[in-house]
Design an enzyme around this catalytic site. Structure first.
Site, PDB file in Angstrom:
ATOM      1  N   ASP B  22      26.163  73.322 -29.278  1.00 36.74           N
ATOM      2  CA  ASP B  22      25.072  72.370 -29.493  1.00 36.74           C
ATOM      3  C   ASP B  22      25.055  71.355 -28.362  1.00 36.74           C
ATOM      4  O   ASP B  22      26.100  70.781 -28.034  1.00 36.74           O
ATOM      5  CB  ASP B  22      25.287  71.597 -30.804  1.00 36.74           C
ATOM      6  CG  ASP B  22      24.835  72.384 -32.027  1.00 36.74           C
ATOM      7  OD1 ASP B  22      24.439  73.544 -31.876  1.00 36.74           O
ATOM      8  OD2 ASP B  22      24.894  71.814 -33.132  1.00 36.74           O
ATOM      9  N   LYS B  79      16.396  75.209 -32.904  1.00 37.51           N
ATOM     10  CA  LYS B  79      16.293  75.325 -34.367  1.00 37.51           C
ATOM     11  C   LYS B  79      14.893  74.987 -34.862  1.00 37.51           C
ATOM     12  O   LYS B  79      14.267  74.038 -34.371  1.00 37.51           O
ATOM     13  CB  LYS B  79      17.264  74.344 -35.042  1.00 37.51           C
ATOM     14  CG  LYS B  79      18.738  74.703 -34.905  1.00 37.51           C
ATOM     15  CD  LYS B  79      19.569  73.691 -35.695  1.00 37.51           C
ATOM     16  CE  LYS B  79      21.052  73.735 -35.347  1.00 37.51           C
ATOM     17  NZ  LYS B  79      21.722  74.941 -35.832  1.00 37.51           N
ATOM     18  N   GLY B 151      28.402  69.740 -39.196  1.00 34.75           N
ATOM     19  CA  GLY B 151      28.559  68.308 -38.956  1.00 34.75           C
ATOM     20  C   GLY B 151      29.725  67.679 -39.697  1.00 34.75           C
ATOM     21  O   GLY B 151      29.807  66.459 -39.778  1.00 34.75           O
ATOM     22  N   ARG B 163      34.782  84.988 -45.484  1.00 34.17           N
ATOM     23  CA  ARG B 163      35.582  85.811 -46.406  1.00 34.17           C
ATOM     24  C   ARG B 163      34.708  86.460 -47.482  1.00 34.17           C
ATOM     25  O   ARG B 163      34.950  87.593 -47.878  1.00 34.17           O
ATOM     26  CB  ARG B 163      36.685  84.978 -47.059  1.00 34.17           C
ATOM     27  CG  ARG B 163      37.885  84.769 -46.156  1.00 34.17           C
ATOM     28  CD  ARG B 163      39.112  84.404 -46.981  1.00 34.17           C
ATOM     29  NE  ARG B 163      40.274  84.171 -46.146  1.00 34.17           N
ATOM     30  CZ  ARG B 163      41.104  85.142 -45.742  1.00 34.17           C
ATOM     31  NH1 ARG B 163      40.895  86.397 -46.108  1.00 34.17           N
ATOM     32  NH2 ARG B 163      42.132  84.852 -44.983  1.00 34.17           N
ATOM     33  N   GLY B 212      31.405  73.521 -38.890  1.00 30.59           N
ATOM     34  CA  GLY B 212      32.672  72.821 -39.097  1.00 30.59           C
ATOM     35  C   GLY B 212      33.782  73.199 -38.139  1.00 30.59           C
ATOM     36  O   GLY B 212      34.921  72.747 -38.284  1.00 30.59           O
ATOM     37  N   GLY B 233      29.042  73.065 -33.096  1.00 29.87           N
ATOM     38  CA  GLY B 233      27.986  72.059 -33.120  1.00 29.87           C
ATOM     39  C   GLY B 233      28.524  70.731 -32.670  1.00 29.87           C
ATOM     40  O   GLY B 233      28.728  70.483 -31.479  1.00 29.87           O
ATOM     41  N   SER B 234      28.829  69.878 -33.649  1.00 31.37           N
ATOM     42  CA  SER B 234      29.264  68.519 -33.343  1.00 31.37           C
ATOM     43  C   SER B 234      30.668  68.496 -32.759  1.00 31.37           C
ATOM     44  O   SER B 234      31.058  67.509 -32.135  1.00 31.37           O
ATOM     45  CB  SER B 234      29.228  67.704 -34.639  1.00 31.37           C
ATOM     46  OG  SER B 234      28.062  68.025 -35.376  1.00 31.37           O
TER      47      SER B 234
END
Lengths: 184, 292
Positions: B22, B79, B151, B163, B212, B233-234
């Site tokens: 990102d 996005k 995030g 999983r 995450g 991402g973050s």
């Protein structure tokens, strides 16, 4: 006989699957010692900047150059760029093939296309071009290997081959078989 | 196979073993490219900021997306909101290489995802389980990612979703042939795609981890769980040293099975993003529950 598939990033599993369909053993190559005992190497499509950065970080650039000096190598799409003497912009390449390329020369993903190509010794072949590079110029030791109309889309320089299209994304394994004939 | 599927699924195959990052500016995009990212996701705000600031999250400014496209040579994704097919058409017109129909943005349609089959540009969509993944493929998604919990910097939801998908595929491959149709009904997934998944022993399209991931170890963990690559991402630009962390996560995805190398790669990266544990989130703050 065992052929290596450079597995730093990109479509390496698809080449491994093509070799498996031909009954040829393969090994994924991520570090220099993985090259030991291999009789040829495929450099798959992916992102050529990622390939260059990962190869440099892992100390693979010189071992790959030495390998390409004596054994068959085949670069596909980003692999073609990674072999080039001149990739058209500042990035790490092996520089073992006397070609000048323009990256993403057909445009972005919406300009990606399928088209029939002609391959020397094979004839018509399905061409899958994804954000493909274009061959701009090549030296005297480099011979055309594949064409789309009048345009050269594959070349060879001794045992080093490079194609701008992706045979591993089709069911056709003839090009893999033809290239692998040099490996022994 | 139709041309759009060959090309869209083909591009996803070329992203495998790679990291998609990102970025919110051309400068960050260059940092990502120089770290070895195989693509970037162009955004106005990373998920951690969307979470912190609240309000309605929408498609980014096409002007910003174009600046990012001009700054790098690698593929650029963007996005759109779930169900917002006009945002998707705008992104297609801008010329992005992939569209993420994403739960990270505020959904525009509570009932319908975009019919992605009529687009020339390929789509990636999030999933929490095998049924959701195959429903998105049926709508025309050329690539799937776990939803995870974007995030947060907490990888547990991405692990759960990976999983659930992989476990369901193992179950599908082991069951008797005459049980497949009933399982497809239970999954609420099209029967032909369920059969195809069983024949391949994996999702029929490329499957990335997302949501995450904050450390090289997180990225390698997702690769061990059978993912083809990772979105971060973050986790990169909310950390203390984005350049070093970006490079390390790229290395970790390639060398995910070499633990000596992972130990080397993971050293001296400074603080990871501080994040928030998913367990402490209220239900309304859980982005993964958006979509169906």
């Amino acid at each position: 006989m065992r052929i290596g598939v450079l597995a730093l990033q990109g479509g390496f599993a698809e080449h491994a699957a093509a070799l498996a369909r031909l009954g040829i053993a393969h090994r994924q190559v991520r570090v220099p010692k993985d090259l030991e005992g291999l009789c040829g190497l495929i450099i798959p499509g992916g992102e050529s900047t990622s390939l260059g950065i990962l190869a440099a970080a892992g100390g693979l650039v010189e071992p790959l150059r030495s390998f390409a000096a004596t054994r068959p190598v085949w670069g596909v799409c980003a692999g073609l760029v990674f072999l080039a003497r001149d990739p058209g912009r500042h990035q790490t390449t092996l520089g073992v093939m006397d070609i000048q390329v323009a990256r993403n020369a057909y445009g972005r993903q919406r300009e990606s296309f399928q088209a029939e190509v002609q391959v020397a010794d094979l004839g018509a072949f399905p061409g899958v071009f994804i954000r493909a590079p274009r061959l701009v110029a090549w030296g005297k030791t480099v011979l055309p290997l594949a064409w789309r109309g009048d345009e050269v889309v594959g070349v060879r320089q001794g045992m080093i081959w490079a194609t701008a299209f992706h045979p591993e994304l089709t069911a056709d394994t003839r090009l893999h078989a033809l290239w692998a004939q040099q490996c022994r | 196979m139709e041309t759009r599927d060959v090309l869209g699924e083909g591009l996803a195959r070329m992203l495998k073993g790679g990291v998609i990052m990102d970025v919110v500016s051309p400068e960050q995009a260059v940092v990502a490219e120089q770290a070895g990212a195989c693509a970037v996701m162009a955004l106005e705000r990373v998920p951690a900021d969307i979470r912190a600031q609240g309000g309605v999250a929408r498609m980014s400014d096409p002007g910003l997306i174009r600046e990012i496209m001009a700054a790098v040579s690698i593929p650029v994704m963007a996005k759109c909101r779930i169900g917002h097919f006009v945002e998707a058409r705008i992104l297609e017109a801008v010329g992005v290489d992939y569209i993420d129909e994403s739960e990270v943005l505020t959904p525009a349609d509570e009932a319908h995802h975009i019919d992605k089959r009529s687009f020339r540009v390929p789509f990636v969509c999030g999933c929490r389980d095998l049924g959701e993944a195959l429903r998105r493929v049926a709508e025309g998604a050329a690539m799937i990612r776990t939803k995870g919990e974007a995030g947060t910097g907490d990888v547990s939801e991405a692990v759960r979703h990976a999983r659930l998908v992989q476990g369901a595929i193992r179950k599908l491959c082991a069951m008797a042939e005459d049980e497949v149709a009933a399982y497809a009904k239970e999954l609420r997934a099209p029967l032909d795609l369920v059969w195809k998944t069983r024949q391949l022993g994996r999702l029929p399209v490329v499957h990335f981890a997302a949501g995450g991931i904050a450390t090289p170890a997180d990225a390698a963990l997702m690769m061990h769980l059978g993912m083809d690559g990772v979105f971060v991402g973050s986790g990169i630009f909310k950390s203390a040293d984005p350049q070093a962390r970006a490079r390390a996560i790229v290395q970790a995805v390639t060398h995910f099975a070499d633990f000596e190398k992972l130990a080397e790669i993971s050293a001296g990266l400074g603080e990871a993003m501080s994040g928030v544990a998913v367990q402490q989130l209220a239900d309304a703050a859980r982005l993964a529950q958006r979509g169906w």
